[in-house]
Each structure stands twice: as C-alpha cells, then as structure tokens.
Design a protein around this motif. Structure first.
Motif, mmCIF file in Angstrom:
data_model
loop_
_atom_site.group_PDB
_atom_site.id
_atom_site.type_symbol
_atom_site.label_atom_id
_atom_site.label_comp_id
_atom_site.label_asym_id
_atom_site.label_seq_id
_atom_site.Cartn_x
_atom_site.Cartn_y
_atom_site.Cartn_z
ATOM 1 N N GLU A 82 3.486 -0.188 5.297
ATOM 2 C CA GLU A 82 4.812 -0.209 4.459
ATOM 3 C C GLU A 82 6.109 0.004 5.122
ATOM 4 N N ASP B 103 5.355 -5.426 1.775
ATOM 5 C CA ASP B 103 5.859 -5.243 0.357
ATOM 6 C C ASP B 103 4.513 -4.485 -0.226
ATOM 7 N N PRO B 104 4.854 -3.127 -0.609
ATOM 8 C CA PRO B 104 4.073 -2.285 -1.157
ATOM 9 C C PRO B 104 2.890 -2.943 -2.179
ATOM 10 N N ASN C 146 0.142 -5.019 -0.024
ATOM 11 C CA ASN C 146 -0.537 -4.112 0.679
ATOM 12 C C ASN C 146 -2.059 -4.339 0.788
#
Length: 179
Positions: free
Chosen positions: A140, A145-146, A149
């Motif tokens: 992150e 992009d969280p 992930n």
C-alpha cells in the motif's frame, strides 16, 4: 600571513561591524567585492534513523520484488495474485530455522527436538505472519490499491492458519480455541 592580507581581513571585519550607511577605512579591494566574507554552509539534516520494523519491511519488500523479477514469465506487481504470494511464502519456507516433525517421525507431537531427527527446517508461522503483515503495508505504501492487495487475500490467511495448525500439531502443543 602577509601584512596586506591581514589588513584586508581586519578592514573587512571592521566594515561589517560598522552600521549601514557609514563609510569605513577598508581597502579598495575589500570595498569592490574582491574580498568575500566566509559564510557557514546550511546545516546538513540527516534523515531519521529507520526503525527495526521499517528496515525489515524494506528487506522483505526488496525480496518480494526480486522474486517478481526472477519469476518466469516476468511478473508485474499489478498482475500479482494471492497464488503468487503463496508461491513466495513457500519459497521462503526453505530458509526456515524451525524443526517441524513429519507425521512419520517418532518425535511427531513431542515438544522436544532432536538434532538426529531428519525432519526439515521450516519458517515458523509467526515469522510468515509477520512477513505478510509487513508486505501488506509495503504494498500500500508503494502505491498499490488496498482493495487489490494480494497479501490480504483470503487464500493467504487460510494458508497461514494451515501452517500454524500443522506446526502446533507437530509440536504437540494443545491450543484452546477462543470462543
């Protein structure tokens, strides 16, 4: 030091001390700008020392990026999936230092280890869990992009749980489940 240089230095110093707008008895060389006064360079600010966690996170992130570079076919971070993370964790397993007894071993289920035991050395599940946590944060921080992930995928959590359960069983440690 020659007398002329000493006189020029003294004159430059006295011209500094005089207030603005007054004339001084400084030599012509000093007034014309040929003599420059010494100024200290701005202080060099060193970055703060990194914590142990940050150093480990950088090391783990570098190892994972090396894994991506060595992967054939070449694997980009944007294309990385939970399966690739599991492959990386299995790769790390070969460098472990924890003896995990196989089911056929006479010491299976015993908390003691023996140097004569032929069972393999593995990564402790706590170490794998810590690596996944650091890589999750590093992904992150590097702009990932969280929501996408791969280190936070369900398959990775299930794998870690299976490794933990297998190691606990191999050591004969009884774990009470939390209710």
């Amino acid at each position: 030091m020659s007398a002329a240089v000493a006189a020029a230095a003294a004159a430059a110093l006295s011209s500094r001390c005089n207030s603005i707008g007054t004339t001084s008895a400084a030599p012509a060389a000093a007034r014309s700008g040929l003599h420059q006064s010494f100024t200290y360079p701005p202080p060099v600010l060193l970055p703060p020392a990194l914590s142990r966690y940050e150093l480990q996170k950088r090391r783990d992130w570098g190892a994972f990026q090396q894994y991506l570079r060595d992967h054939r076919p070449l694997l980009l971070l944007t294309r990385c999936s939970a399966g690739h993370v599991l492959e990386f964790l299995r790769h790390l397993d070969q460098f472990g230092k924890t003896k995990v007894h196989a089911e056929g071993c006479p010491l299976f289920g015993c908390p003691q280890t023996s140097p004569a035991c032929p069972c393999p050395l593995r990564q402790a599940w706590e170490s794998l869990d810590a690596v996944v946590g650091r890589l999750l944060a590093a992904f992150e921080e590097s702009g990932g992009d969280p929501e996408a992930n791969p280190f936070g995928a369900r398959a990775v959590r299930v794998y870690l749980r299976e490794v933990r359960d297998a190691q606990v069983k191999a050591r004969g440690i009884v774990r009470d489940k939390k209710r």
